[in-house]
Motif scaffolding. Structure first.
Motif, PDB file in Angstrom:
ATOM      1  N   LYS A   1      18.130  -5.585  -7.577  1.00  0.00           N
ATOM      2  CA  LYS A   1      18.240  -7.044  -7.490  1.00  0.00           C
ATOM      3  C   LYS A   1      19.672  -7.493  -7.740  1.00  0.00           C
ATOM      4  O   LYS A   1      20.193  -8.392  -7.051  1.00  0.00           O
ATOM      5  CB  LYS A   1      17.297  -7.695  -8.496  1.00  0.00           C
ATOM      6  CG  LYS A   1      17.068  -9.177  -8.231  1.00  0.00           C
ATOM      7  CD  LYS A   1      15.881  -9.684  -9.041  1.00  0.00           C
ATOM      8  CE  LYS A   1      15.434 -11.046  -8.562  1.00  0.00           C
ATOM      9  NZ  LYS A   1      14.235 -11.517  -9.307  1.00  0.00           N
ATOM     10  N   LYS A   2      20.335  -6.864  -8.702  1.00  0.00           N
ATOM     11  CA  LYS A   2      21.724  -7.193  -8.998  1.00  0.00           C
ATOM     12  C   LYS A   2      22.611  -6.916  -7.784  1.00  0.00           C
ATOM     13  O   LYS A   2      23.456  -7.741  -7.402  1.00  0.00           O
ATOM     14  CB  LYS A   2      22.200  -6.381 -10.205  1.00  0.00           C
ATOM     15  CG  LYS A   2      23.663  -6.589 -10.560  1.00  0.00           C
ATOM     16  CD  LYS A   2      24.069  -5.686 -11.728  1.00  0.00           C
ATOM     17  CE  LYS A   2      25.556  -5.814 -12.035  1.00  0.00           C
ATOM     18  NZ  LYS A   2      25.968  -4.904 -13.149  1.00  0.00           N
TER      19      LYS A   2
ATOM     20  N   LYS B   1       7.063  13.165 -13.268  1.00  0.00           N
ATOM     21  CA  LYS B   1       8.338  12.752 -13.847  1.00  0.00           C
ATOM     22  C   LYS B   1       9.207  12.083 -12.788  1.00  0.00           C
ATOM     23  O   LYS B   1       9.851  11.051 -13.053  1.00  0.00           O
ATOM     24  CB  LYS B   1       9.057  13.961 -14.439  1.00  0.00           C
ATOM     25  CG  LYS B   1      10.377  13.628 -15.113  1.00  0.00           C
ATOM     26  CD  LYS B   1      11.028  14.872 -15.713  1.00  0.00           C
ATOM     27  CE  LYS B   1      12.357  14.528 -16.378  1.00  0.00           C
ATOM     28  NZ  LYS B   1      13.016  15.742 -16.950  1.00  0.00           N
ATOM     29  N   PHE B   2       9.219  12.654 -11.584  1.00  0.00           N
ATOM     30  CA  PHE B   2       9.998  12.070 -10.486  1.00  0.00           C
ATOM     31  C   PHE B   2       9.442  10.694 -10.113  1.00  0.00           C
ATOM     32  O   PHE B   2      10.201   9.727  -9.939  1.00  0.00           O
ATOM     33  CB  PHE B   2       9.959  13.016  -9.286  1.00  0.00           C
ATOM     34  CG  PHE B   2      10.658  12.485  -8.065  1.00  0.00           C
ATOM     35  CD1 PHE B   2      12.032  12.307  -8.053  1.00  0.00           C
ATOM     36  CD2 PHE B   2       9.939  12.158  -6.921  1.00  0.00           C
ATOM     37  CE1 PHE B   2      12.686  11.815  -6.924  1.00  0.00           C
ATOM     38  CE2 PHE B   2      10.573  11.670  -5.793  1.00  0.00           C
ATOM     39  CZ  PHE B   2      11.949  11.499  -5.790  1.00  0.00           C
ATOM     40  N   LEU B   3       8.133  10.580 -10.016  1.00  0.00           N
ATOM     41  CA  LEU B   3       7.521   9.294  -9.686  1.00  0.00           C
ATOM     42  C   LEU B   3       7.846   8.233 -10.731  1.00  0.00           C
ATOM     43  O   LEU B   3       8.107   7.069 -10.398  1.00  0.00           O
ATOM     44  CB  LEU B   3       6.002   9.446  -9.558  1.00  0.00           C
ATOM     45  CG  LEU B   3       5.486  10.179  -8.309  1.00  0.00           C
ATOM     46  CD1 LEU B   3       4.013  10.512  -8.456  1.00  0.00           C
ATOM     47  CD2 LEU B   3       5.712   9.322  -7.058  1.00  0.00           C
ATOM     48  N   SER B   4       7.838   8.630 -11.992  1.00  0.00           N
ATOM     49  CA  SER B   4       8.084   7.667 -13.068  1.00  0.00           C
ATOM     50  C   SER B   4       9.512   7.145 -13.062  1.00  0.00           C
ATOM     51  O   SER B   4       9.796   6.095 -13.649  1.00  0.00           O
ATOM     52  CB  SER B   4       7.770   8.302 -14.425  1.00  0.00           C
ATOM     53  OG  SER B   4       8.683   9.353 -14.716  1.00  0.00           O
ATOM     54  N   SER B   5      10.416   7.842 -12.386  1.00  0.00           N
ATOM     55  CA  SER B   5      11.791   7.347 -12.293  1.00  0.00           C
ATOM     56  C   SER B   5      11.916   6.228 -11.258  1.00  0.00           C
ATOM     57  O   SER B   5      12.973   5.605 -11.143  1.00  0.00           O
ATOM     58  CB  SER B   5      12.752   8.491 -11.935  1.00  0.00           C
ATOM     59  OG  SER B   5      12.501   8.982 -10.631  1.00  0.00           O
TER      60      SER B   5
ATOM     61  N   PRO C   1       5.152   2.095 -14.770  1.00  0.00           N
ATOM     62  CA  PRO C   1       4.227   2.977 -15.505  1.00  0.00           C
ATOM     63  C   PRO C   1       2.754   2.635 -15.289  1.00  0.00           C
ATOM     64  O   PRO C   1       1.908   3.536 -15.241  1.00  0.00           O
ATOM     65  CB  PRO C   1       4.633   2.768 -16.964  1.00  0.00           C
ATOM     66  CG  PRO C   1       6.040   2.295 -16.915  1.00  0.00           C
ATOM     67  CD  PRO C   1       6.173   1.510 -15.656  1.00  0.00           C
ATOM     68  N   GLU C   2       2.417   1.352 -15.163  1.00  0.00           N
ATOM     69  CA  GLU C   2       1.008   0.956 -15.057  1.00  0.00           C
ATOM     70  C   GLU C   2       0.339   1.514 -13.803  1.00  0.00           C
ATOM     71  O   GLU C   2      -0.895   1.600 -13.742  1.00  0.00           O
ATOM     72  CB  GLU C   2       0.892  -0.563 -15.054  1.00  0.00           C
ATOM     73  CG  GLU C   2       1.584  -1.228 -13.868  1.00  0.00           C
ATOM     74  CD  GLU C   2       1.555  -2.741 -13.939  1.00  0.00           C
ATOM     75  OE1 GLU C   2       0.442  -3.312 -13.825  1.00  0.00           O
ATOM     76  OE2 GLU C   2       2.630  -3.334 -14.106  1.00  0.00           O
ATOM     77  N   TYR C   3       1.129   1.885 -12.796  1.00  0.00           N
ATOM     78  CA  TYR C   3       0.553   2.401 -11.556  1.00  0.00           C
ATOM     79  C   TYR C   3       0.521   3.929 -11.509  1.00  0.00           C
ATOM     80  O   TYR C   3       0.195   4.503 -10.462  1.00  0.00           O
ATOM     81  CB  TYR C   3       1.334   1.871 -10.346  1.00  0.00           C
ATOM     82  CG  TYR C   3       1.353   0.367 -10.264  1.00  0.00           C
ATOM     83  CD1 TYR C   3       0.166  -0.362 -10.300  1.00  0.00           C
ATOM     84  CD2 TYR C   3       2.553  -0.325 -10.170  1.00  0.00           C
ATOM     85  CE1 TYR C   3       0.182  -1.749 -10.238  1.00  0.00           C
ATOM     86  CE2 TYR C   3       2.586  -1.712 -10.096  1.00  0.00           C
ATOM     87  CZ  TYR C   3       1.392  -2.419 -10.137  1.00  0.00           C
ATOM     88  OH  TYR C   3       1.412  -3.784 -10.079  1.00  0.00           O
ATOM     89  N   LEU C   4       0.851   4.568 -12.613  1.00  0.00           N
ATOM     90  CA  LEU C   4       0.858   6.029 -12.661  1.00  0.00           C
ATOM     91  C   LEU C   4      -0.198   6.589 -13.602  1.00  0.00           C
ATOM     92  O   LEU C   4      -0.307   7.805 -13.743  1.00  0.00           O
ATOM     93  CB  LEU C   4       2.246   6.526 -13.090  1.00  0.00           C
ATOM     94  CG  LEU C   4       3.383   6.252 -12.100  1.00  0.00           C
ATOM     95  CD1 LEU C   4       4.715   6.738 -12.669  1.00  0.00           C
ATOM     96  CD2 LEU C   4       3.117   6.922 -10.750  1.00  0.00           C
TER      97      LEU C   4
ATOM     98  N   ASP D   1      11.265  -1.329 -14.041  1.00  0.00           N
ATOM     99  CA  ASP D   1      12.253  -2.355 -14.383  1.00  0.00           C
ATOM    100  C   ASP D   1      13.681  -1.898 -14.144  1.00  0.00           C
ATOM    101  O   ASP D   1      14.521  -2.646 -13.622  1.00  0.00           O
ATOM    102  CB  ASP D   1      12.081  -2.765 -15.855  1.00  0.00           C
ATOM    103  CG  ASP D   1      10.800  -3.554 -16.078  1.00  0.00           C
ATOM    104  OD1 ASP D   1      10.213  -4.022 -15.080  1.00  0.00           O
ATOM    105  OD2 ASP D   1      10.386  -3.697 -17.246  1.00  0.00           O
ATOM    106  N   GLU D   2      13.990  -0.665 -14.518  1.00  0.00           N
ATOM    107  CA  GLU D   2      15.350  -0.170 -14.371  1.00  0.00           C
ATOM    108  C   GLU D   2      15.772  -0.153 -12.907  1.00  0.00           C
ATOM    109  O   GLU D   2      16.854  -0.623 -12.548  1.00  0.00           O
ATOM    110  CB  GLU D   2      15.474   1.233 -14.975  1.00  0.00           C
ATOM    111  CG  GLU D   2      16.869   1.815 -14.887  1.00  0.00           C
ATOM    112  CD  GLU D   2      16.958   3.218 -15.475  1.00  0.00           C
ATOM    113  OE1 GLU D   2      18.053   3.811 -15.437  1.00  0.00           O
ATOM    114  OE2 GLU D   2      15.922   3.727 -15.956  1.00  0.00           O
TER     115      GLU D   2
END
Length: 624
Positions: A376-377, A332-336, A340-343, A369-370
């Protein structure tokens, strides 16, 4: 009325000298033979800062130098050469004119004449007197022709190579146009904090003009200088040369003097390859060793992973990794952070296979993306709305300036409390600072309304230091991390770089059980602009073989960038231009050199990244 054919006043024809000394003198500006001019120049050089250097305008006969420039433009072929330390157009073999056929006077008569008068005894004696350098060799001639066009540069070095005693640069830009400061191409001189450690910022600068010479006594550990990047589409043509210690049979020759000089004085390259400067290097190269129980935990988990065998053919399927390696909370921590494709088991298996095949891995769109969109912003906003400090005295917390600049220069955050390096004492006071990095504490002390970009970058740095990410890294590489160092970096256009250096094994790991023979390096590039792909604006991360130089190479023409890549590019292993959200993993040993190329003024933004190093060792499944 009969007109008098003889011109009067200033129009009287010059008397042609009848002896060789007189002929040489006639080709120089008459002022340099004036004892008062020499005495005043000697005092000026003695009083100059940051070290003894001088310049003479209108040095030689204007007609002669214009003729030399025309010969160079029409008869000399220039080749663009680029290494970690320079980008320049050079003539011949490292532009060494001694390699040309000087019997062919019909092709280069004026260039040959200029060389002869610059190494004449009467002129050498002037240079010897005003610089206080002692007698200079006339037989060991050492000159080169360079032309700096837009983007060309030469980074910080001290010219200490072989038996050089005085360095000079005779400038030949367009004689009909004044060379202006904003063109770039200036000669910049750097003060030293202590011997062999130049300050990050220059303290003197010469804007070159036609028929102007700059010169200085080569002072080991002190005569640091560079050539700033040329920013316009103009040619900054120059003749670079050196006067050497007198050779056997010449006036001033002292048996054994040259051998002792070479033995005692260390070149810039040798300084970087030694351990002498480590106390004065910032950021420090130490990697923090992980707790023994954590290392053992990683090893035990890797023992239970299915073996990833080399496929006999493309249809052979690799076993999927055991995802129980990571707990639900860790996933869950990694996914933040991670896309997703690398998990997924399949995604990790693909990465694992690629890394095991090549010992390096490039993961595009690594952050989700988030996380990516927010960073980037923030980074783009800082690029366009905030002033970036270009002098070390203006760098503010939590950023610092990497030093010394004959090894690297960039802005960085290392998780330690702030040192501005505003003066020599600040640096000396921090030499024995045993403070360890703590990004958590650093983030707590920042004003988030003022440092929101830095806060988000630190959050990613904390993620790279997390146990969950190191377990993920072990799963992808099948290597057990033993230590770590994480840095946030910003490479400013027209300013920053790292030079090629070898891997320095960490002495802290000498007591670690098992063989540690490589370092895993990861660079998460977060550069928000385009236009880097061609390499013309630099900023690329390059890995190359550390090829040994030929033992019979003439060490006196070996420049400060002797570890350059060859012309064919055969030495280059990886060349990664800056990009957005790309993680580059490289397993590196002591046979591989790495550097970040100087970022040009033409770059559309800084090069941003978060870089990490982990000492790693392979886990043998038979040992369980």
């Amino acid at each position: 009325m009969k007109r008098n054919s003889a011109p009067s006043g200033d129009q009287q024809p010059k008397k042609q000298p009848t002896n060789e000394v007189g002929k040489v003198k006639s080709l120089f500006n008459a002022k340099i033979w004036d004892p008062k001019f020499q005495k005043d120049l000697r005092q000026e050089i003695h009083d100059s800062k940051p070290y003894n250097w001088g310049t003479i305008r209108d040095l030689v006969d204007d007609d002669l130098l214009r003729a030399v420039r025309k010969e160079v433009e029409t008869q000399i072929h220039f080749t663009k050469k680029e290494t970690d330390i320079y980008k320049v157009n050079q003539s011949g073999d490292l532009a060494n004119l001694s390699g040309l056929d000087w019997e062919d006077l019909s092709r280069l008569p004026n260039l040959c004449k200029l060389r002869e008068i610059l190494y004449s005894e009467v002129y050498r004696d002037v240079i010897s007197y005003v610089t206080g350098a002692g007698k200079l060799s006339g037989s060991k001639m050492d000159m080169s022709i360079n032309t700096y066009t837009k983007g060309c540069h030469l980074l910080t070095h001290d010219d200490v190579i072989g038996s050089r005693r005085v360095s000079f640069i005779l400038y030949l830009p367009d004689p009909n146009t004044r060379w202006k400061d904003h063109y770039g191409g200036g000669l910049r001189l750097f003060p030293s904090i202590v011997a062999n450690v130049p300050h990050s910022d220059h303290s003197a600068k010469l804007v070159p003009q036609f028929n102007q010479i700059a010169f200085f006594q080569v002072q080991p550990g002190f005569s640091f200088h560079d050539v700033e990047e040329v920013r316009v589409n103009r040619h900054r043509l120059s003749i670079q040369g050196w006067y050497h210690i007198p050779q056997e049979g010449e006036k001033g020759y002292i048996p054994g003097e040259e051998e002792e000089w070479v033995k005692t004085n260390t070149s810039t390259l040798a300084q970087l390859e030694s351990n002498v400067l480590q106390d004065y290097e910032f950021p420090k190269g130490e990697r923090d060793v992980l707790p023994p129980h954590q290392i053992k935990h990683f090893e035990n988990l890797l023992h239970n992973q299915p073996a990833n065998q080399e496929a006999e053919n493309e249809a052979t399927e690799q076993p999927l990794p055991d995802m129980r390696f990571l707990t639900k909370e860790e996933m869950k921590f990694l996914s933040s952070f991670v896309s997703p494709e690398y998990l997924t088991p399949e995604g990790i298996s693909r990465l694992q296979t690629q890394f095991l095949e090549k010992s390096h891995l490039q993961i595009e769109d690594f952050l989700n993306d988030e996380r990516s969109d927010l960073l980037k912003k923030l980074i783009k906003r800082d690029e366009f709305e905030k002033d970036c400090p270009y002098e070390s005295v203006n760098v503010e917390r939590p950023w610092k300036t990497a030093m010394p600049p004959h090894k690297w220069r960039y802005l960085y955050i290392d998780g330690k409390s702030h040192e501005n390096f505003r003066n020599e004492q600040d640096i000396l006071d921090n030499l024995n600072n045993e403070e360890r990095p703590n990004y958590v504490l650093l983030k707590q002390t920042l004003d988030k309304s003022k440092h929101d970009t830095e806060t988000e970058l630190i959050t990613v740095a904390e993620f790279l230091q997390s146990t969950a990410f190191k377990k993920y890294l072990a799963l992808v590489t099948l290597l057990s991390p033993i230590s770590e160092q994480v840095l946030i970096r910003r490479f400013r256009p027209g300013k920053d770089f790292t030079l090629a250096t070898q891997l320095n094994k960490n002495a802290l790991l000498k007591d670690v059980e098992g063989l540690v023979d490589a370092v895993l390096e990861g660079t998460l590039c977060l550069t928000p602009s385009n236009g880097w792909e061609s390499g013309e604006v630099g900023g690329y991360e390059l890995y190359m073989d550390n090829q040994e130089e030929s033992e019979n190479m003439d060490k006196d023409i070996e420049d400060a960038a002797v570890y350059k890549s060859d012309d064919t590019g055969d030495a280059v292993l990886i060349n990664k231009p800056p990009s957005w959200n790309s993680l580059n993993l490289v397993l590196r040993d002591e046979s591989v050199l790495q550097f970040i190329k100087y970022v040009s003024w033409s770059a559309k933004s800084s090069r941003w990244d978060i870089t990490a190093q982990w000492d790693v060792k392979a886990v043998d499944g038979d040992d369980k």
